[in-house]
Write an enzyme that holds these catalytic residues in place. Structure first.
Site, PDB file in Angstrom:
ATOM      1  N   GLY A   1       0.795  -1.218   0.000  1.00 60.57           N
ATOM      2  CA  GLY A   1       0.000   0.000   0.000  1.00 60.57           C
ATOM      3  C   GLY A   1       0.826   1.264   0.000  1.00 60.57           C
ATOM      4  O   GLY A   1       1.963   1.292  -0.458  1.00 60.57           O
TER       5      GLY A   1
ATOM      6  N   LEU B   1       5.817   9.841   6.550  1.00 61.51           N
ATOM      7  CA  LEU B   1       5.706  10.372   5.198  1.00 61.51           C
ATOM      8  C   LEU B   1       4.487  11.273   5.071  1.00 61.51           C
ATOM      9  O   LEU B   1       3.436  11.010   5.654  1.00 61.51           O
ATOM     10  CB  LEU B   1       5.582   9.225   4.190  1.00 61.51           C
ATOM     11  CG  LEU B   1       6.644   8.124   4.256  1.00 61.51           C
ATOM     12  CD1 LEU B   1       6.358   7.072   3.199  1.00 61.51           C
ATOM     13  CD2 LEU B   1       8.028   8.721   4.069  1.00 61.51           C
TER      14      LEU B   1
ATOM     15  N   LYS C   1       4.901   7.880  16.798  1.00 61.50           N
ATOM     16  CA  LYS C   1       4.169   8.024  15.542  1.00 61.50           C
ATOM     17  C   LYS C   1       2.786   8.609  15.783  1.00 61.50           C
ATOM     18  O   LYS C   1       2.370   9.557  15.109  1.00 61.50           O
ATOM     19  CB  LYS C   1       4.062   6.657  14.856  1.00 61.50           C
ATOM     20  CG  LYS C   1       3.107   6.615  13.682  1.00 61.50           C
ATOM     21  CD  LYS C   1       3.493   7.574  12.580  1.00 61.50           C
ATOM     22  CE  LYS C   1       2.538   7.432  11.399  1.00 61.50           C
ATOM     23  NZ  LYS C   1       2.813   8.395  10.333  1.00 61.50           N
TER      24      LYS C   1
ATOM     25  N   ASN D   1       1.482  12.642  14.564  1.00 61.23           N
ATOM     26  CA  ASN D   1       0.288  12.949  13.785  1.00 61.23           C
ATOM     27  C   ASN D   1      -0.722  13.745  14.588  1.00 61.23           C
ATOM     28  O   ASN D   1      -1.406  14.620  14.052  1.00 61.23           O
ATOM     29  CB  ASN D   1      -0.348  11.658  13.267  1.00 61.23           C
ATOM     30  CG  ASN D   1       0.366  11.124  12.043  1.00 61.23           C
ATOM     31  OD1 ASN D   1       1.106  11.838  11.384  1.00 61.23           O
ATOM     32  ND2 ASN D   1       0.156   9.856  11.741  1.00 61.23           N
TER      33      ASN D   1
ATOM     34  N   PHE E   1      -0.068  15.947  16.956  1.00 62.96           N
ATOM     35  CA  PHE E   1       0.386  17.332  17.042  1.00 62.96           C
ATOM     36  C   PHE E   1       0.137  18.087  15.737  1.00 62.96           C
ATOM     37  O   PHE E   1      -0.273  19.256  15.745  1.00 62.96           O
ATOM     38  CB  PHE E   1       1.870  17.384  17.400  1.00 62.96           C
ATOM     39  CG  PHE E   1       2.140  17.428  18.875  1.00 62.96           C
ATOM     40  CD1 PHE E   1       1.756  16.375  19.701  1.00 62.96           C
ATOM     41  CD2 PHE E   1       2.778  18.506  19.453  1.00 62.96           C
ATOM     42  CE1 PHE E   1       2.007  16.397  21.065  1.00 62.96           C
ATOM     43  CE2 PHE E   1       3.030  18.544  20.819  1.00 62.96           C
ATOM     44  CZ  PHE E   1       2.637  17.492  21.627  1.00 62.96           C
TER      45      PHE E   1
ATOM     46  N   CYS F   1      -4.137   8.875   8.069  1.00 58.85           N
ATOM     47  CA  CYS F   1      -3.447   8.815   9.363  1.00 58.85           C
ATOM     48  C   CYS F   1      -4.024   9.700  10.451  1.00 58.85           C
ATOM     49  O   CYS F   1      -4.232   9.237  11.575  1.00 58.85           O
ATOM     50  CB  CYS F   1      -1.963   9.171   9.169  1.00 58.85           C
ATOM     51  SG  CYS F   1      -1.036   7.945   8.239  1.00 58.85           S
TER      52      CYS F   1
ATOM     53  N   ARG G   1      -8.798   8.756   1.258  1.00 60.44           N
ATOM     54  CA  ARG G   1      -9.261   8.343   2.575  1.00 60.44           C
ATOM     55  C   ARG G   1      -9.506   9.544   3.488  1.00 60.44           C
ATOM     56  O   ARG G   1      -8.646  10.401   3.650  1.00 60.44           O
ATOM     57  CB  ARG G   1      -8.253   7.380   3.209  1.00 60.44           C
ATOM     58  CG  ARG G   1      -8.272   6.000   2.570  1.00 60.44           C
ATOM     59  CD  ARG G   1      -7.172   5.107   3.099  1.00 60.44           C
ATOM     60  NE  ARG G   1      -5.851   5.518   2.639  1.00 60.44           N
ATOM     61  CZ  ARG G   1      -4.730   4.875   2.935  1.00 60.44           C
ATOM     62  NH1 ARG G   1      -4.775   3.809   3.713  1.00 60.44           N
ATOM     63  NH2 ARG G   1      -3.566   5.288   2.477  1.00 60.44           N
TER      64      ARG G   1
END
Length: 476
Positions: free
Chosen positions: A24, A176, A233, A237, A239, A289, A359
């Site tokens: 993916g 990313l 991780k 995201n 923040f 995400c 998404r």
């Protein structure tokens, strides 16, 4: 001197064969770059989705399933040399020294934690498949975004095979940004690797460090324990999403008071303690995400009884949902409190420019609200096809598939999308939208002609001079 250092790194890299489970948005690009930068390592990306693997193997490299600037060039260089895409999962696992798990971890839609917790069933299936197939020691790398302490569950499964195989579990989350993923992989802000503090764990960490050291400076490679890596991780995201929701919250206040959110963002962004990034007001964030990871963080906090912590982070998502809904409501209100039977042209469906990922795109939810008000929606996006658009709307289960097919049309260019439209909604910040012949678009629209710029990318003065009634985000 540089060549000597590179050769030394190559010679010291013990990993010769890598398998990545999942082809993916993370697995495909990441493994392509590793293969390009490490031609001495065989990299095999496996997936049970035959259609997806066939697309990765398409003779025309421009037809690979993920659109990312520069990705097709990377794949073209490495594919067939040391980069391979296959559906033979067991074979790739058996041959690999190091296995990356890069499968989907969606938000649960059932049972305990529904709507918040990460669904880890695909992670567990991967772990059980690795345990069943592996005949020699392996390093297993979490690449998927996972809740903190997931590594212990993976290790429990792998360590109870009874066949004497030893596994080391590492966490190596991706950071990313879609649209710049290849650039981010070539020159990352940091590479984060977490593992056990045991000698065996530290050795496994070093082996993954050695791979990245082929092109990433040592000071950009950060090693931690596995729990810190997993949590970092989610926190990163959270923040970033928090900043987006913060400026979007202020955009509504700006609209009421006469302030301009762009001017406010510039003023506060010049403060070195704050900085300018992620302070662009918009119709709301999307992507795979941000929302998923924040909700996961909320669920973890609640599971530990940290309700105030959970409430704090949940508000970021609440604000984002509000921003999308109020954008749709504003279109309805401005078009004289009804959009029934009116054509609304959508420019953009992807959640951001330079990607075909949809998404959690704001466009999905804005369209859903307008369809519920009996509007007709015509969509143009340079990288998203009609099948994906229909899938996104059908997934919401707001109405029947037939009703979605009837209410939404997809066209091949923006001029057709806007012809005879009552209003235009800009939902993705594609650069090409700024270069259109807006006089031509105006001439072919119903009057008065409205533009709702959900990304603040168009020139308000120029459009109003043509005759458009323009509304952006965060200003009058």
């Amino acid at each position: 001197m540089v060549l000597e250092q590179f050769k030394k790194i190559k010679d010291n890299t013990m990993i010769k064969n890598i398998c990545c489970i999942g082809a993916g948005y993370v697995g495909g690009p990441t493994m392509a770059v590793i293969a390009q930068k490490c031609p001495h390592i065989k990299v095999t990306v496996v997936d049970l989705n035959e259609k997806r693997i066939a697309a990765w193997n398409d003779k025309d490299v421009n037809n690979i399933p993920i659109y990312e600037p520069g990705l097709s060039d990377v794949v073209a260089e490495a594919r067939g040399r040391n980069l391979f895409f296959s559906t033979e999962v067991d074979k790739a696992i058996d041959e690999a020294d190091m296995i990356f798990i890069s499968v989907n971890t969606p938000t649960k839609t059932y049972g305990v934690g529904k709507g918040m917790a990460a669904d880890l069933k695909y992670i567990e299936l991967c772990a059980r498949q690795i345990a069943r197939v592996a005949k020699n020691d392996k390093i297993v790398v979490e690449k998927s975004t996972l809740p903190v302490r997931t590594a212990s569950a993976i290790k429990d499964i792998l360590d109870n095979t009874g066949n004497g195989v030893q596994f080391q579990i590492l966490s190596n989350p991706e950071f990313l940004a879609e649209g710049t993923a290849v650039e981010d992989l070539f020159a990352p802000d940091r590479v984060l690797i977490g593992g056990d503090t045991t000698p065996e764990g530290q050795k496994a960490i070093q082996q993954l460090v050695d791979i990245y050291a082929n092109w990433v400076p040592n000071d950009k490679i950060l090693t931690t324990n596995v729990w810190s890596s997993e949590l970092s991780k989610l926190t990163a995201n959270a923040f970033l999403a928090q900043r987006v929701s913060s400026i979007n919250a202020l955009s509504e206040l700006c609209e009421k008071t006469g302030a301009d959110v762009n001017e406010v963002a510039k003023a506060i962004g010049l403060d070195s303690r704050i900085g300018p990034k992620f302070l662009k007001a918009s119709v709301g964030f999307g992507g795979s995400c941000f929302q998923k990871d924040i909700l996961n963080l909320v669920y973890i906090a609640k599971s530990y009884g940290l309700n105030e912590v959970a409430d704090y982070w949940e508000q970021v998502v609440i604000m984002n949902d509000h921003q999308k809904r109020r954008f749709a409501k504003n279109i309805i209100k401005t078009l004289y409190n009804t959009v029934s039977g009116k054509k609304i042209a959508f420019l953009g469906w992807a959640f951001k420019k330079d990607t075909n990922d949809t998404r959690e795109s704001a466009a999905i939810f804005v369209a859903d609200d307008l369809l519920s008000e009996q509007a007709t929606v015509t969509v143009y996006d340079p990288k998203v096809d009609s099948a994906q658009i229909q899938f996104d709307l059908n997934y919401l289960e707001t109405r029947s598939e037939e009703a979605n097919n009837k209410g939404v049309q997809t066209v091949d260019n923006a001029y057709d999308a806007c012809k005879d439209a009552h209003a235009i909604a800009v939902l993705t910040e594609w650069d090409e939208f700024k270069t259109y012949d807006w006089q031509k678009i105006y001439d072919n629209m119903l009057k008065p002609a409205f533009v709702f710029d959900g990304r603040n990318i168009l020139n308000k003065e120029e459009l109003e001079k043509i005759g458009f009634i323009y509304q952006g985000i965060g200003s009058r």
